[in-house]
Design a protein around this motif. Structure first.
Motif, PDB file in Angstrom:
ATOM      1  N   VAL A  55      47.792  39.866  44.311  1.00 11.17           N
ATOM      2  CA  VAL A  55      46.518  40.067  45.206  1.00 11.17           C
ATOM      3  C   VAL A  55      45.538  40.886  44.551  1.00 11.17           C
ATOM      4  O   VAL A  55      44.518  40.291  44.149  1.00 11.17           O
ATOM      5  N   PRO A  56      45.822  41.932  43.817  1.00 11.07           N
ATOM      6  CA  PRO A  56      44.855  43.143  43.272  1.00 11.07           C
ATOM      7  C   PRO A  56      44.289  42.291  41.733  1.00 11.07           C
ATOM      8  O   PRO A  56      43.374  42.240  41.501  1.00 11.07           O
ATOM      9  N   ALA A  57      45.312  41.584  41.431  1.00 10.95           N
ATOM     10  CA  ALA A  57      44.987  40.742  40.250  1.00 10.95           C
ATOM     11  C   ALA A  57      43.887  39.755  40.430  1.00 10.95           C
ATOM     12  O   ALA A  57      43.133  39.517  39.400  1.00 10.95           O
ATOM     13  N   ILE A  58      44.347  38.984  41.615  1.00 12.38           N
ATOM     14  CA  ILE A  58      43.127  37.970  41.807  1.00 12.38           C
ATOM     15  C   ILE A  58      41.708  38.558  42.225  1.00 12.38           C
ATOM     16  O   ILE A  58      40.742  38.150  41.618  1.00 12.38           O
ATOM     17  N   LEU A  59      41.842  39.729  42.854  1.00 15.28           N
ATOM     18  CA  LEU A  59      40.654  40.291  43.375  1.00 15.28           C
ATOM     19  C   LEU A  59      39.953  40.832  42.005  1.00 15.28           C
ATOM     20  O   LEU A  59      38.669  40.690  41.751  1.00 15.28           O
ATOM     21  N   ILE A  60      40.673  41.457  40.945  1.00 18.67           N
ATOM     22  CA  ILE A  60      40.144  41.760  39.890  1.00 18.67           C
ATOM     23  C   ILE A  60      39.620  40.822  38.861  1.00 18.67           C
ATOM     24  O   ILE A  60      38.484  41.144  38.359  1.00 18.67           O
ATOM     25  N   SER A  61      40.257  39.532  38.922  1.00 14.29           N
ATOM     26  CA  SER A  61      39.819  38.592  38.235  1.00 14.29           C
ATOM     27  C   SER A  61      38.587  37.916  38.609  1.00 14.29           C
ATOM     28  O   SER A  61      37.506  37.739  37.923  1.00 14.29           O
ATOM     29  N   ILE A  62      38.477  37.958  39.968  1.00 13.82           N
ATOM     30  CA  ILE A  62      37.199  37.338  40.778  1.00 13.82           C
ATOM     31  C   ILE A  62      35.998  38.268  40.398  1.00 13.82           C
ATOM     32  O   ILE A  62      34.853  38.025  40.152  1.00 13.82           O
ATOM     33  N   ILE A  63      36.115  39.559  40.721  1.00 10.04           N
ATOM     34  CA  ILE A  63      35.142  40.496  40.644  1.00 10.04           C
ATOM     35  C   ILE A  63      34.756  40.580  39.014  1.00 10.04           C
ATOM     36  O   ILE A  63      33.520  40.823  38.751  1.00 10.04           O
ATOM     37  N   GLY A  64      35.604  40.648  38.116  1.00 16.82           N
ATOM     38  CA  GLY A  64      35.356  40.709  36.664  1.00 16.82           C
ATOM     39  C   GLY A  64      34.545  39.616  36.103  1.00 16.82           C
ATOM     40  O   GLY A  64      33.527  39.485  35.604  1.00 16.82           O
ATOM     41  N   PHE A  65      34.974  38.093  36.887  1.00 18.10           N
ATOM     42  CA  PHE A  65      34.387  37.115  36.483  1.00 18.10           C
ATOM     43  C   PHE A  65      32.844  37.118  36.723  1.00 18.10           C
ATOM     44  O   PHE A  65      31.962  36.737  36.275  1.00 18.10           O
ATOM     45  N   VAL A  66      32.634  37.440  38.034  1.00 21.95           N
ATOM     46  CA  VAL A  66      31.196  37.440  38.706  1.00 21.95           C
ATOM     47  C   VAL A  66      30.471  38.256  37.833  1.00 21.95           C
ATOM     48  O   VAL A  66      29.292  37.997  37.430  1.00 21.95           O
ATOM     49  N   GLU A  67      31.039  39.427  37.477  1.00 20.90           N
ATOM     50  CA  GLU A  67      30.179  40.602  36.650  1.00 20.90           C
ATOM     51  C   GLU A  67      29.896  40.105  35.354  1.00 20.90           C
ATOM     52  O   GLU A  67      28.567  40.087  34.866  1.00 20.90           O
ATOM     53  N   SER A  68      30.641  39.480  34.880  1.00 18.29           N
ATOM     54  CA  SER A  68      30.723  38.922  33.104  1.00 18.29           C
ATOM     55  C   SER A  68      29.522  37.835  33.277  1.00 18.29           C
ATOM     56  O   SER A  68      28.727  37.661  32.559  1.00 18.29           O
ATOM     57  N   VAL A  69      30.009  36.670  34.303  1.00 18.33           N
ATOM     58  CA  VAL A  69      29.053  35.684  34.106  1.00 18.33           C
ATOM     59  C   VAL A  69      27.650  35.862  34.268  1.00 18.33           C
ATOM     60  O   VAL A  69      26.838  35.186  33.847  1.00 18.33           O
ATOM     61  N   SER A  70      27.227  36.732  35.489  1.00 14.30           N
ATOM     62  CA  SER A  70      26.254  37.264  35.801  1.00 14.30           C
ATOM     63  C   SER A  70      25.425  37.829  34.615  1.00 14.30           C
ATOM     64  O   SER A  70      24.103  37.403  34.147  1.00 14.30           O
ATOM     65  N   VAL A  71      26.074  38.593  33.925  1.00 14.55           N
ATOM     66  CA  VAL A  71      25.572  39.215  32.407  1.00 14.55           C
ATOM     67  C   VAL A  71      25.086  38.099  31.611  1.00 14.55           C
ATOM     68  O   VAL A  71      24.057  38.122  30.730  1.00 14.55           O
ATOM     69  N   ALA A  72      26.052  37.489  31.498  1.00 17.43           N
ATOM     70  CA  ALA A  72      26.123  36.233  30.292  1.00 17.43           C
ATOM     71  C   ALA A  72      24.952  35.393  30.425  1.00 17.43           C
ATOM     72  O   ALA A  72      24.457  34.922  29.538  1.00 17.43           O
ATOM     73  N   GLN A  73      24.967  35.070  31.668  1.00 21.02           N
ATOM     74  CA  GLN A  73      23.749  34.013  32.217  1.00 21.02           C
ATOM     75  C   GLN A  73      22.432  34.630  31.871  1.00 21.02           C
ATOM     76  O   GLN A  73      21.474  33.816  31.183  1.00 21.02           O
ATOM     77  N   THR A  74      22.379  35.857  32.374  1.00 20.41           N
ATOM     78  CA  THR A  74      21.003  36.355  32.039  1.00 20.41           C
ATOM     79  C   THR A  74      20.499  36.552  30.690  1.00 20.41           C
ATOM     80  O   THR A  74      19.564  36.366  30.270  1.00 20.41           O
TER      81      THR A  74
END
Length: 588
Positions: free
Chosen positions: A272-291
């Motif tokens: 469960v922590p791995a899933i949460l880390i994955s989603i949080i990391g992806f959201v942060e990463s894709v937001s920066v990448a798209q910007t």
């Protein structure tokens, strides 16, 4: 062949790579490498790992992302929030400083990478949309406060424990009498210098006539200057013997080959922590990448980004690292330094590999307080308490979500905070859509346009009720529409027709279909016709698969004006009224 290139973006940008791109990527790599050396050491400390783990987590992951990632400027590696989440998750199953702790972090990276790759292959990037921006902003703000607070003990040179803000503050307060004043002087000086360097160093260098490129490199090297100066001071005055904690021996060499743990109990505890880390990391990463991509009129593929980040995390799992994602600060630096392709990241990885081989002996006397200062200065830029004022002004519901996320994260810990954020995001969506905006509309005189009768002077007919539904209809809000129509047609008016304007309805699920059928039966029993207008094609396709249209006590009109023209034809001139608000309702 196109499908093969889809999974290997390096084949797309690599075929057009030229000397100009090489030159720009090399310059960007030098700047980012200088920035990452102290930052990687510091974030490993935050994750509860030996400092070399930060360097290891910045080599293979970057190389793999360069092969599989689609962003031209995203810089992948350890970041503050993911480091904090790693320490919180792994701290539940193993004690820091033990071999079990290291194996658990490798397992966490492996699970996170596997989950991200699976999401990418299954095209599940949309899952990240369940985290609303206000909730993410609240979580990151609270995490920044937690991270900065957790480093105060290193600045003071004391032992303090706790995972929540009250626990840490209480523990620090109990041990204020144990402050090592030399460590405090080093930590406070480093913190002050780094804050000054971030705001004023570049401007000062420009004032001294330093060339722009050199000034930029020196500005990014501010943390390196703090590291070098404090290391020399500790070594020169032998301050380690006076209680100043230092990094100590760091293994010299390239990242080792490592193996995550596959024990069922360990995987179960970290899944469960791995899933949460994955989603949080992806959201942060894709937001920066798209910007960053938008600034150069480029695009990224979120699903392929999942694969790229997943590959990076798998690489970290097998080379002594821990979970990674795209960092905001380093990505912006990479972009501003002129990086044109992911090759800049590959060159950065090479630079870090050289540092791991040749420079690690030089950080033996590096004080932990300096790394703590680096973390504090970096994460305080994440803290944005203005989000509370902004959401309060714009939407009280969003304010509640932000405030709750911040308070829960600070008071109960990051895992509960991020889990609560996910739940709040979903609950907020359900709440907002459970009471959709439904406007009663009338005809704007002299036009074919229809507007809200409570906002505009419009023409209405007492026998006709036109309701514009401004939300898709599904199980959460279906009964709301039933109740609203029932209330409206029983107000004592001589209503003969009800028109539902579906211009904003993108979906009608089965629960909503049953509600429409119930509305139709009730209106039919009352001698009132139910009509639809401006129904979108996909919605009409769904409705035609049912018996609703055949049983409907009315018609479907292409436009609202067509419905108006047909249903009011032959009405007496006096039956129409022009006014606003209460004037338009029967019995007013």
């Amino acid at each position: 062949m196109p499908s093969f290139r889809q999974y290997f973006p390096i084949l797309v940008w690599g075929r057009d790579y030229d000397k100009s791109a090489l030159s720009n990527d090399l310059i960007a790599a030098v700047i980012v490498t200088i920035m990452l050396i102290p930052q990687s050491l510091a974030y490993a400390l935050l994750a509860g790992l030996p400092p070399e783990a930060g360097i290891y987590a910045s080599i293979a992951p970057i190389l793999l992302y360069a092969v599989f990632g689609t962003s031209r400027a995203l810089a992948v590696g350890p970041v503050a929030v993911v480091s904090l989440l790693t320490a919180s998750a792994v701290g539940q199953v193993a004690e820091q400083g033990t071999a079990g702790y290291v194996v658990a972090t490798l397992t966490l990276a492996f699970l996170s990478g596997s989950f991200l790759v699976l999401m990418g292959v299954l095209k599940l990037g949309f899952i990240a949309n369940f985290l609303s921006h206000p909730v993410i902003a609240g979580f990151i703000t609270a995490s920044g406060i937690l991270i900065a607070t957790s480093q105060i003990k290193h600045i003071l040179g004391i032992r303090a424990e706790g995972h929540t803000l009250p626990e840490m503050l209480y523990s620090i307060a109990l041990r204020l009498g144990e402050v090592n004043w030399i460590t405090l002087l080093i930590g406070a000086s480093a913190t002050g210098f780094l804050f000054w360097a971030r705001k004023h160093l570049k401007q000062t260098l420009h004032g001294m006539g330093t060339p722009p490129l050199l000034a930029d490199i020196l500005n990014k090297a501010g943390p390196v200057a703090a590291v070098v100066t404090t290391t020399v001071v500790v070594w020169g005055f032998d301050l380690a013997e006076k209680g100043v904690k230092i990094v100590g021996e760091v293994p010299q060499g390239l990242p080792p080959l490592t193996m995550p743990g596959f024990a069922p109990d360990l995987i179960g505890a970290l899944l469960v922590p791995a899933i949460l880390i994955s989603i949080i990391g992806f959201v942060e990463s894709v937001s920066v990448a798209q910007t960053l991509a938008a600034k150069r009129r480029q695009r990224i593929d979120p699903d392929q980004e999942l694969i790229g980040l997943g590959a990076a995390n798998l690489g970290a799992a097998f080379t002594g690292g821990y979970p990674v994602t795209g960092g905001f600060a380093r990505s912006v630096v990479n972009f501003d330094a002129g990086a044109e392709t992911p090759a800049a990241g590959a060159f950065t990885a090479i630079g870090l590999a050289l540092a791991a081989v040749a420079l690690t002996p030089l950080v033996y006397y590096l004080p932990i307080a300096t790394l703590a200062a680096t973390i504090i200065v970096a994460v305080l830029s994440l803290v944005d308490l203005s989000i509370l004022k902004k959401t309060w002004t714009y939407s009280h519901a969003d304010f509640i979500a932000v405030a709750a996320t911040i308070l829960l994260t600070l008071g109960l810990g990051v895992e509960i905070g991020v889990a609560s954020g996910v739940i709040l995001s979903v609950v907020l969506h359900l709440y907002k859509t459970s009471r959709p905006h439904v406007a009663e509309v009338g005809l704007v005189p002299g036009t074919q346009h229809f507007r809200n009768i409570d906002r505009h002077n419009v023409q209405t007919d007492p026998r006709l009720v036109s309701l514009r539904v401004d939300e898709s209809l599904y199980f959460v809000n279906a009964r709301f529409l039933e109740d609203l129509i029932q209330k409206r047609v029983t107000e004592g008016c001589a209503i003969k027709h009800v028109v539902l304007m579906f211009s904003a309805v993108n979906m009608v699920d089965y629960s909503a279909l049953e509600s429409l059928e119930a509305i139709n039966h009730r209106l039919k029993d009352m001698g009132v016709g139910l009509h639809l207008s401006e129904v979108k094609g996909p919605v009409m396709d769904r409705l035609q698969r049912s018996d609703f249209i055949d049983e409907m006590n009315g018609k479907i009109f292409l436009s609202q004006y067509e419905a108006w023209a047909n249903l009011t034809a032959g009405a007496q001139q006096g039956a129409a009224d022009t006014g606003q608000g209460d004037q338009l309702r029967c019995g007013a």
